[in-house]
Motif scaffolding. Sequence first.
Motif, PDB file in Angstrom:
ATOM      1  N   VAL A  34      -2.522   1.708  -0.038  1.00 53.60           N
ATOM      2  CA  VAL A  34      -2.712   0.454   0.703  1.00 53.60           C
ATOM      3  C   VAL A  34      -1.817   0.425   1.932  1.00 53.60           C
ATOM      4  CG1 VAL A  34      -3.416  -0.859  -1.343  1.00 53.60           C
ATOM      5  CG2 VAL A  34      -0.983  -0.755  -0.731  1.00 53.60           C
ATOM      6  N   TRP A  35      -2.289  -0.328   2.930  1.00 56.14           N
ATOM      7  CA  TRP A  35      -1.476  -0.579   4.120  1.00 56.14           C
ATOM      8  C   TRP A  35      -1.770  -1.981   4.602  1.00 56.14           C
ATOM      9  CZ3 TRP A  35      -2.122  -2.373   9.012  1.00 56.14           C
ATOM     10  CH2 TRP A  35      -1.003  -2.267   9.862  1.00 56.14           C
ATOM     11  N   ASN A  36      -0.734  -2.676   5.028  1.00 55.54           N
ATOM     12  CA  ASN A  36      -0.906  -3.991   5.642  1.00 55.54           C
ATOM     13  C   ASN A  36       0.135  -4.174   6.728  1.00 55.54           C
ATOM     14  OD1 ASN A  36      -2.411  -6.566   5.492  1.00 55.54           O
ATOM     15  ND2 ASN A  36      -0.377  -7.434   5.191  1.00 55.54           N
ATOM     16  N   ARG A  37      -0.266  -4.892   7.792  1.00 55.26           N
ATOM     17  CA  ARG A  37       0.666  -5.127   8.899  1.00 55.26           C
ATOM     18  C   ARG A  37       1.947  -5.776   8.386  1.00 55.26           C
ATOM     19  NH1 ARG A  37      -1.356  -9.211  13.451  1.00 55.26           N
ATOM     20  NH2 ARG A  37      -1.362 -10.560  11.605  1.00 55.26           N
ATOM     21  N   THR A  38       1.808  -6.809   7.585  1.00 57.96           N
ATOM     22  CA  THR A  38       2.981  -7.419   6.950  1.00 57.96           C
ATOM     23  C   THR A  38       3.189  -6.696   5.627  1.00 57.96           C
ATOM     24  OG1 THR A  38       2.333  -9.524   7.945  1.00 57.96           O
ATOM     25  CG2 THR A  38       3.955  -9.625   6.158  1.00 57.96           C
ATOM     26  N   ALA A  39       4.154  -5.784   5.641  1.00 57.33           N
ATOM     27  CA  ALA A  39       4.268  -4.829   4.526  1.00 57.33           C
ATOM     28  C   ALA A  39       4.525  -5.514   3.185  1.00 57.33           C
ATOM     29  CB  ALA A  39       5.388  -3.833   4.837  1.00 57.33           C
ATOM     30  N   GLN A  44       3.227  -6.553  -4.619  1.00 57.76           N
ATOM     31  CA  GLN A  44       2.653  -6.790  -5.946  1.00 57.76           C
ATOM     32  C   GLN A  44       1.683  -5.671  -6.330  1.00 57.76           C
ATOM     33  OE1 GLN A  44       3.524  -8.857  -8.276  1.00 57.76           O
ATOM     34  NE2 GLN A  44       1.912  -8.071  -9.635  1.00 57.76           N
ATOM     35  N   LEU A  45       0.919  -5.200  -5.343  1.00 59.81           N
ATOM     36  CA  LEU A  45      -0.035  -4.113  -5.625  1.00 59.81           C
ATOM     37  C   LEU A  45       0.703  -2.826  -5.974  1.00 59.81           C
ATOM     38  CD1 LEU A  45      -2.544  -4.964  -2.779  1.00 59.81           C
ATOM     39  CD2 LEU A  45      -3.096  -4.951  -5.231  1.00 59.81           C
ATOM     40  N   VAL A  46       1.821  -2.591  -5.302  1.00 61.64           N
ATOM     41  CA  VAL A  46       2.621  -1.401  -5.626  1.00 61.64           C
ATOM     42  C   VAL A  46       3.120  -1.514  -7.072  1.00 61.64           C
ATOM     43  CG1 VAL A  46       4.782  -0.176  -5.108  1.00 61.64           C
ATOM     44  CG2 VAL A  46       3.242  -0.861  -3.250  1.00 61.64           C
ATOM     45  N   ALA A  47       3.518  -2.734  -7.464  1.00 59.36           N
ATOM     46  CA  ALA A  47       3.966  -2.941  -8.853  1.00 59.36           C
ATOM     47  C   ALA A  47       2.831  -2.663  -9.833  1.00 59.36           C
ATOM     48  CB  ALA A  47       4.478  -4.369  -9.019  1.00 59.36           C
ATOM     49  N   GLU A  48       1.606  -2.865  -9.354  1.00 59.00           N
ATOM     50  CA  GLU A  48       0.442  -2.643 -10.228  1.00 59.00           C
ATOM     51  C   GLU A  48      -0.070  -1.200 -10.152  1.00 59.00           C
ATOM     52  OE1 GLU A  48      -2.521  -5.734  -9.485  1.00 59.00           O
ATOM     53  OE2 GLU A  48      -0.892  -7.159  -9.161  1.00 59.00           O
ATOM     54  N   GLY A  49       0.590  -0.371  -9.325  1.00 60.92           N
ATOM     55  CA  GLY A  49       0.218   1.051  -9.310  1.00 60.92           C
ATOM     56  C   GLY A  49      -0.265   1.596  -7.990  1.00 60.92           C
ATOM     57  N   ALA A  50      -0.366   0.738  -6.972  1.00 61.74           N
ATOM     58  CA  ALA A  50      -0.824   1.240  -5.670  1.00 61.74           C
ATOM     59  C   ALA A  50       0.295   2.017  -4.978  1.00 61.74           C
ATOM     60  CB  ALA A  50      -1.265   0.071  -4.789  1.00 61.74           C
ATOM     61  N   ARG A  51      -0.115   2.872  -4.041  1.00 60.76           N
ATOM     62  CA  ARG A  51       0.866   3.579  -3.204  1.00 60.76           C
ATOM     63  C   ARG A  51       0.839   2.924  -1.828  1.00 60.76           C
ATOM     64  NH1 ARG A  51       1.734   7.798   0.633  1.00 60.76           N
ATOM     65  NH2 ARG A  51      -0.452   7.872   1.238  1.00 60.76           N
ATOM     66  N   ARG A  52       2.008   2.563  -1.309  1.00 55.80           N
ATOM     67  CA  ARG A  52       2.051   1.945   0.018  1.00 55.80           C
ATOM     68  C   ARG A  52       2.216   3.035   1.066  1.00 55.80           C
ATOM     69  NH1 ARG A  52       5.858  -2.957   0.782  1.00 55.80           N
ATOM     70  NH2 ARG A  52       7.278  -1.556  -0.257  1.00 55.80           N
ATOM     71  N   ALA A  53       1.298   3.091   2.023  1.00 53.87           N
ATOM     72  CA  ALA A  53       1.399   4.070   3.111  1.00 53.87           C
ATOM     73  C   ALA A  53       2.273   3.482   4.213  1.00 53.87           C
ATOM     74  CB  ALA A  53       0.014   4.392   3.648  1.00 53.87           C
ATOM     75  N   PRO A  54       3.107   4.293   4.840  1.00 49.71           N
ATOM     76  CA  PRO A  54       3.979   3.765   5.895  1.00 49.71           C
ATOM     77  C   PRO A  54       3.231   3.415   7.178  1.00 49.71           C
ATOM     78  CG  PRO A  54       4.340   6.136   5.586  1.00 49.71           C
ATOM     79  CD  PRO A  54       3.405   5.699   4.512  1.00 49.71           C
TER      80      PRO A  54
END
Length: 294
Positions: A34-39, A44-54
């Motif tokens: 996942v990626w979002n302008r407001t990181a 919460q998604l990372v806590a659920e297993g998503a990987r945050r892209a820089p």
Amino acid sequence: MNDNPDTPVTVIGLGRMGQALARAFLKAGHPTTVWNRTASKAEQLVAEGARRAPTVADALRAGPLAIVCVTDYRAVHALLGASDVEPAGTTLVNLTSGDSAQARETARWAGQRGARYLDGAIMAVPPAVGTAEAVILHSGPRSDFEAHKPTLDALGTVTHLGADHGLASLYDVAGLAMMWSVLNAWLQGTALLRTAGVDAVTYAPFARRIAAGVAEWLPGYAEQIDSGSFPAEVSDLETDARAMAHLIEESEAVGVNAELPKLIKAMADRSIAAGHGAEQYPVLIEEFARPGDD
Ligand code: NAP
């Protein structure tokens, strides 16, 4: 076909809808970047297993399929047009709301950069995403849709409408036109009946039967439109226009808003003036098919 839950997917844009989309992929077992302008919206998604892209560029490199869902197409182009973003080889599925011209233009833009592109429209609210109730429309090359349908299925009832990238947007607004027209007609009747002490809950089941009955007419009326021939099998427009005048008079007499009935009659009157009074109601398509006077 990449029909296994190990297929990675990227979601760009984590507003109310983007978060629901990412969560549906995670629940289906897809490795989800996942990626979002407001990181912070990714936490919460990372806590659920998503990987945050820089970065967006990194997010696109994570897999063959990237869903984009941001406010509007301006934001889509701002994100994907950044100099370090290389969409070549990725299938972009843009579920951002927009119009058909924006969809076609974005498809050209993506094609020039070597990306595959499907445009889409979400006919659901975020809590419904991930259930069959969520209808998600796609348009663009069928082969691209078929290649990713097993992954997209995690989002709800996914449908391919055709190769023209503008179709998803057009079906989307056609659905809105239907929704508001039915609701407005119901509200007009409700306002009329309330003047006689009939409450909305009493009228609603009656209105529902009328709406369902009228819906039954659509296939036959559609055949008249496609054939361009409107024989007055059950009624003609002159007769309908007299009933419209009655609706206006009754609305005004009991003191409710008559704007919608007047609009309906104005269109019928124009059609009658053009010589269609002895034809059946769907001849009004000729009024709807050209710009109005506003
Ligand atoms: P939202 O909650 O307001 O989120 C908007 C998203 O767009 C956020 O991720 C925001 O990033 C991002 N964004 C806006 N401008 C941006 C820019 N210039 N650069 C980068 N990111 C930008 O909206 P939403 O409800 O998720 O809606 C997203 C899309 O889904 C819209 O096109 C909407 O019409 C469509 N849709 C929504 C619903 C619904 O019920 N919510 C239903 C059907 C369709 P930040 O977080 O950094 O602000």
